[in-house]
Scaffold this motif. Structure first.
Motif, short mmCIF file in Angstrom:
data_model
loop_
_atom_site.label_atom_id
_atom_site.label_comp_id
_atom_site.label_asym_id
_atom_site.label_seq_id
_atom_site.Cartn_x
_atom_site.Cartn_y
_atom_site.Cartn_z
N ALA A 46 0.83 -1.20 0.00
CA ALA A 46 0.00 0.00 0.00
C ALA A 46 0.86 1.25 0.00
O ALA A 46 0.60 2.20 -0.75
CB ALA A 46 -0.93 -0.01 1.21
N THR A 47 1.93 1.27 0.83
CA THR A 47 2.78 2.46 0.87
C THR A 47 3.53 2.65 -0.44
O THR A 47 3.74 3.79 -0.88
CB THR A 47 3.77 2.37 2.04
OG1 THR A 47 4.56 1.17 1.92
CG2 THR A 47 3.05 2.36 3.38
N PHE A 48 3.94 1.57 -1.08
CA PHE A 48 4.62 1.70 -2.37
C PHE A 48 3.67 2.25 -3.42
O PHE A 48 4.05 3.12 -4.22
CB PHE A 48 5.18 0.36 -2.82
CG PHE A 48 6.10 0.45 -4.01
CD1 PHE A 48 7.43 0.79 -3.84
CD2 PHE A 48 5.64 0.21 -5.29
CE1 PHE A 48 8.28 0.90 -4.92
CE2 PHE A 48 6.48 0.32 -6.38
CZ PHE A 48 7.81 0.65 -6.20
N ALA A 49 2.42 1.77 -3.42
CA ALA A 49 1.44 2.29 -4.37
C ALA A 49 1.17 3.77 -4.11
O ALA A 49 1.03 4.57 -5.05
CB ALA A 49 0.15 1.48 -4.26
N ILE A 50 1.12 4.15 -2.84
CA ILE A 50 0.91 5.56 -2.49
C ILE A 50 2.08 6.40 -2.98
O ILE A 50 1.90 7.51 -3.50
CB ILE A 50 0.74 5.72 -0.97
CG1 ILE A 50 -0.59 5.10 -0.52
CG2 ILE A 50 0.80 7.18 -0.55
CD1 ILE A 50 -0.74 5.00 0.99
N SER A 51 3.30 5.89 -2.86
CA SER A 51 4.47 6.65 -3.30
C SER A 51 4.44 6.88 -4.81
O SER A 51 4.80 7.97 -5.27
CB SER A 51 5.75 5.90 -2.91
OG SER A 51 5.98 4.77 -3.73
N ILE A 52 4.04 5.88 -5.56
CA ILE A 52 3.96 6.04 -7.03
C ILE A 52 2.90 7.08 -7.38
O ILE A 52 3.10 7.92 -8.27
CB ILE A 52 3.65 4.69 -7.69
CG1 ILE A 52 4.77 3.68 -7.40
CG2 ILE A 52 3.48 4.87 -9.20
CD1 ILE A 52 6.14 4.12 -7.84
N LEU A 53 1.79 7.03 -6.68
CA LEU A 53 0.72 8.00 -6.93
C LEU A 53 1.20 9.42 -6.59
O LEU A 53 0.98 10.36 -7.38
CB LEU A 53 -0.51 7.64 -6.10
CG LEU A 53 -1.71 8.58 -6.23
CD1 LEU A 53 -2.24 8.58 -7.67
CD2 LEU A 53 -2.82 8.18 -5.27
N ASN A 115 10.20 6.42 -0.69
CA ASN A 115 9.84 5.24 0.11
C ASN A 115 10.73 5.10 1.33
O ASN A 115 10.28 4.59 2.36
CB ASN A 115 9.92 3.99 -0.77
CG ASN A 115 8.67 3.79 -1.61
OD1 ASN A 115 7.65 3.31 -1.13
ND2 ASN A 115 8.74 4.20 -2.86
N ASN A 116 11.98 5.55 1.24
CA ASN A 116 12.83 5.56 2.43
C ASN A 116 12.35 6.60 3.44
O ASN A 116 12.27 6.34 4.64
CB ASN A 116 14.28 5.86 2.04
CG ASN A 116 14.96 4.69 1.37
OD1 ASN A 116 14.42 3.59 1.30
ND2 ASN A 116 16.15 4.92 0.85
N LEU A 117 12.03 7.80 2.94
CA LEU A 117 11.58 8.87 3.83
C LEU A 117 10.25 8.57 4.50
O LEU A 117 9.94 9.14 5.54
CB LEU A 117 11.48 10.19 3.05
CG LEU A 117 12.82 10.80 2.62
CD1 LEU A 117 12.58 12.03 1.74
CD2 LEU A 117 13.67 11.17 3.83
N PHE A 118 9.47 7.67 3.91
CA PHE A 118 8.24 7.24 4.58
C PHE A 118 8.54 6.71 5.98
O PHE A 118 7.66 6.70 6.84
CB PHE A 118 7.55 6.15 3.77
CG PHE A 118 6.65 6.67 2.67
CD1 PHE A 118 6.28 8.00 2.62
CD2 PHE A 118 6.17 5.82 1.69
CE1 PHE A 118 5.45 8.49 1.63
CE2 PHE A 118 5.34 6.29 0.69
CZ PHE A 118 4.98 7.63 0.66
N GLY A 119 9.77 6.26 6.21
CA GLY A 119 10.12 5.72 7.52
C GLY A 119 10.08 6.74 8.64
O GLY A 119 9.99 6.37 9.81
N ILE A 120 10.15 8.05 8.30
CA ILE A 120 10.13 9.08 9.34
C ILE A 120 9.03 10.11 9.11
O ILE A 120 8.94 11.08 9.86
CB ILE A 120 11.49 9.81 9.43
CG1 ILE A 120 11.85 10.46 8.09
CG2 ILE A 120 12.59 8.85 9.88
CD1 ILE A 120 13.08 11.35 8.16
#
Length: 270
Positions: A46-53, A115-120
């Motif tokens: 889900a987070t990867f799909a959100i990042s692409i969007l 996707n890395n920055l999603f971690g923080i």
């Protein structure tokens, strides 16, 4: 607190359960949403799909009305593109061949970085690349591109022969040939994926440990542990800033190595 940390905290035992603190485990990275087995749709998906969007919408919106005097958004996109185009692509691959690989390098850099920055970034706080499948998928793309580029440029026989260094004593080739082919076909893609995965996995585990440990000491500990929890939360803040730097560096290193492998594949020995 993110949903990841909140869910982990709710799973902790209370003081009355007779159990102590439960450290975070790799299960914190799975998070199935629906489905089962091989067809499970997980939170990383889900987070990867959100990042692409997000990337698709943002890049189109910020560049569709490009002007000579750029807006702040256009300027940021141009700076990121120039960084990858000139600082990675041209400097690594060379001015003659880099342009055709720039879209791939820019896409890799932006995708991995977000996707890395999603971690923080609240409320997500989940680095997608901490799931090994995503680094492997990106590595396979790079793997296919640099081998195909090398074969198209040199032909299969010359491409394979140039992987072996010249001028060595003939008995040494019994050792060198399998080692060189293993490097190009196995070790390079393996280390490329594991480097990104390992850094994101370890960093997120440490953040979970500091925050969950501080929360446990604050809620369930005595006065001494409550005071100690302040240090744990401060370490979480410090490590969050450090993790932001690591997340950028890992996106840069992955993209730089991809460009290096492409350059090695298409350029002849000197």
């Amino acid at each position: 607190m993110s949903l990841t940390l909140l869910g982990s905290a709710l799973a902790l035992p209370t003081a009355g359960d007779g159990e102590g603190f439960h450290a975070p485990s790799p299960q914190e990275f799975y998070w199935p949403i629906f489905g089962s087995g091989d067809w499970t749709f997980t939170r990383p998906m889900a987070t990867f799909a959100i990042s692409i969007l997000i990337l698709s919408v943002a890049l189109v919106a910020l560049t569709k009305k490009a002007a000579i005097v750029p807006s702040k958004g256009q300027w940021l996109v141009e700076q990121a593109y120039d960084f990858v185009r000139n600082g990675i692509g041209r400097d690594t691959i060379g001015s003659k061949d880099f342009l055709r690989f720039t879209p791939l390098l820019f896409s890799l850099f932006m995708c991995i970085l977000l996707n890395n920055l999603f971690g923080i970034i609240p409320p997500i706080q989940y680095p997608t690349m901490s799931r090994i499948g995503f680094p492997i998928a990106l590595t396979l793309i790079v793997y296919v591109v640099y081998h195909i580029a090398g074969i198209r440029k040199k032909g299969p026989v010359r491409y394979l022969s140039e992987m072996i260094p010249r001028g060595l004593p003939k008995p040494i080739y019994l050792l060198i040939i399998p080692l060189e082919y293993a490097t190009y076909f196995i070790i390079r893609p393996l280390t490329l994926a594991l480097r990104l995965f390992g850094n994101m996995f370890a960093g997120h585990m440490l953040l979970l440990l500091f925050i969950m440990g501080g929360e446990y000491m604050l809620i369930h500990g005595g006065i001494g542990l409550k005071i100690t929890s302040i240090g744990s939360f401060l370490m979480a803040l410090v490590f969050t800033a450090f993790e932001a730097l690591i997340e950028f560096l890992q996106a840069y290193i992955f993209t730089l190595l991809a460009a290096t492998y492409i350059s090695d594949a298409i350029h002849s020995e000197h």
